[in-house]
Write an enzyme that holds these catalytic residues in place. Structure first.
Site, PDB file in Angstrom:
ATOM      1  N   GLU A 166      -6.626  -1.926  -5.997  1.00  0.00           N
ATOM      2  CA  GLU A 166      -7.909  -1.236  -6.050  1.00  0.00           C
ATOM      3  C   GLU A 166      -8.624  -1.362  -4.715  1.00  0.00           C
ATOM      4  OE1 GLU A 166      -8.639  -1.996 -10.839  1.00  0.00           O
ATOM      5  OE2 GLU A 166     -10.223  -2.530  -9.410  1.00  0.00           O
ATOM      6  N   GLU A 212       3.214  -4.065  -0.956  1.00  0.00           N
ATOM      7  CA  GLU A 212       3.769  -4.956  -2.000  1.00  0.00           C
ATOM      8  C   GLU A 212       3.637  -6.424  -1.619  1.00  0.00           C
ATOM      9  OE1 GLU A 212       7.220  -3.900  -4.233  1.00  0.00           O
ATOM     10  OE2 GLU A 212       7.092  -1.812  -3.622  1.00  0.00           O
TER      11      GLU A 212
END
Length: 379
Positions: A127, A363
């Protein structure tokens, strides 16, 4: 672990090289300039079984393991990191999450469409204000009868606009509670679910990255993966495999940058001899080749362990950390070996340079990988 490429690996590598020569190389710089996501390429990759590499054949996939998967990503990324990244995100994240934690009914419903690339998948955890700090996510899901109602936003989502389906992690409990988040599968079109702004990126420009926005988005309870509250725990396990895919992506970019630099150093002449004959250049090539070999060993070791069902929390973090940093170093040295031409778009060095940096961020940053490794060492 066998260090010689298997027949399947050799077949996949050649298939990808042949595919890339016809369907990627001719247009990849055009896609890079315009930030076009070439969805038709991924449809063709689906026909080859490369959009469902890890999916069992009973669900329409290729049924291969992580070793073959690493080979495919690395070979794609030697050609174009953007294509390698999108292929990896589709396989490891969206498809991988459903494969690992979906019910039998959910797998049969969604995996065949994903494995064939009839549908492109996205995965939403990050987010705007909670990157590595996912436990403090602000996207919430509130129970309402047979549904959950989602409100909030995700960003840096691969295929956020072009995807047909997304696995989204939303908070269903208290902030900071690792058992307070749940994984939802959301199909398009679903009312209240939309793509937001598309990012204008330094590299990986043909891999689409956008926001996902949820406004009173109603998702049926049958679209929950696993149990309510298990979403964050599931995501950490998904990312263990995802880190191997980013290590493979990094490895491919590093190999591509090295091979381009090696060839150029033998073609480029200064003072009446190839620049590869100068120690300053030859030592750069020696360092690049050695680091790539080490990164390859770490990556394939993690893949082999994953295939054998072993815990790869530490090994995948090590592979991702080292391979991504090697990718950046090799891309940087590649530009240096090309000299002034390395700074132009007429030669491949600058694109490897731009694409490589994402590998140390996506990631889980290099710093987060060190945190994961340190925690496993200090248990």
């Amino acid at each position: 672990m066998e260090l010689v490429a298997t027949e399947n690996q050799t077949m996949i590598a050649q298939m990808v090289r042949d595919f890339g020569a016809v369907h990627i190389k001719p247009d990849m710089m055009k896609w890079d300039e315009s930030q076009e996501f070439p969805i038709h390429v991924f449809k063709k990759l689906g026909e080859l079984g490369l959009m469902g590499v890890l999916v069992p054949q009973e669900y329409g996939g290729a049924g291969f393991g992580y070793v073959e998967y690493v080979t495919a990503i690395a070979e794609l990324s030697k050609i174009d990191g953007s294509i390698g990244l999108s292929m990896a995100a589709h396989n490891s994240l969206c498809t991988g999450h459903i494969l690992q934690f979906g019910s039998e009914e959910q797998k049969r419903k969604w995996l065949p469409k994903l494995a064939s690339a009839e549908w492109i998948g996205a995965w939403g955890l990050t987010e705007p204000n909670t990157g590595s700090d996912a436990g403090n996510m602000r996207t919430v899901a509130v129970e309402d009868g047979d549904h959950y109602v989602l409100n909030g936003a995700k960003n840096f989502i691969t295929h956020g606009k072009s995807s047909n389906i997304a696995v989204v992690i939303a908070r269903t409990g208290e902030v900071g509670d690792s058992h307070g988040m749940t994984a939802f599968v959301i199909e398009k079109p679903t009312e209240g679910f939309a793509a937001g702004r598309k990012e204008d990126k330094l590299g990986m420009r043909a891999s689409e990255t956008t926001e996902l926005i949820f406004t009173d988005c109603r998702v049926p309870k049958e679209n929950i993966l696993g149990k309510v509250g298990d979403g964050f725990i599931q995501s950490m396990k998904v990312l263990d495999g995802g880190r191997i895919s980013i290590a493979a992506l990094s490895l491919g970019i590093a190999q591509g940058a090295f091979e381009a630099a090696l060839a150029y150093s033998q073609e480029r002449h200064q003072f009446n001899k190839p620049i590869s004959s100068f120690q300053g250049i030859s030592f750069k090539l020696a360092d690049m080749a050695t680091e790539i070999e080490a990164a390859s060993l770490l990556t394939y070791r993690a893949a082999d362990m994953k295939d054998r069902g072993l815990n790869v929390n530490q090994e995948s973090a090590m592979a991702k950390l080292y391979a991504s940093e090697v990718s950046v170093r090799c891309a940087n040295e590649g530009v240096q070996i090309f000299g002034g031409y390395g700074y132009t778009k007429d030669y491949p060095a600058e694109k490897y340079y731009r694409d490589a940096k994402l590998c140390t961020i996506g990631e889980g940053t290099s710093e987060i990988q060190k945190l994961v490794i340190a925690r496993t060492l200090l248990k």
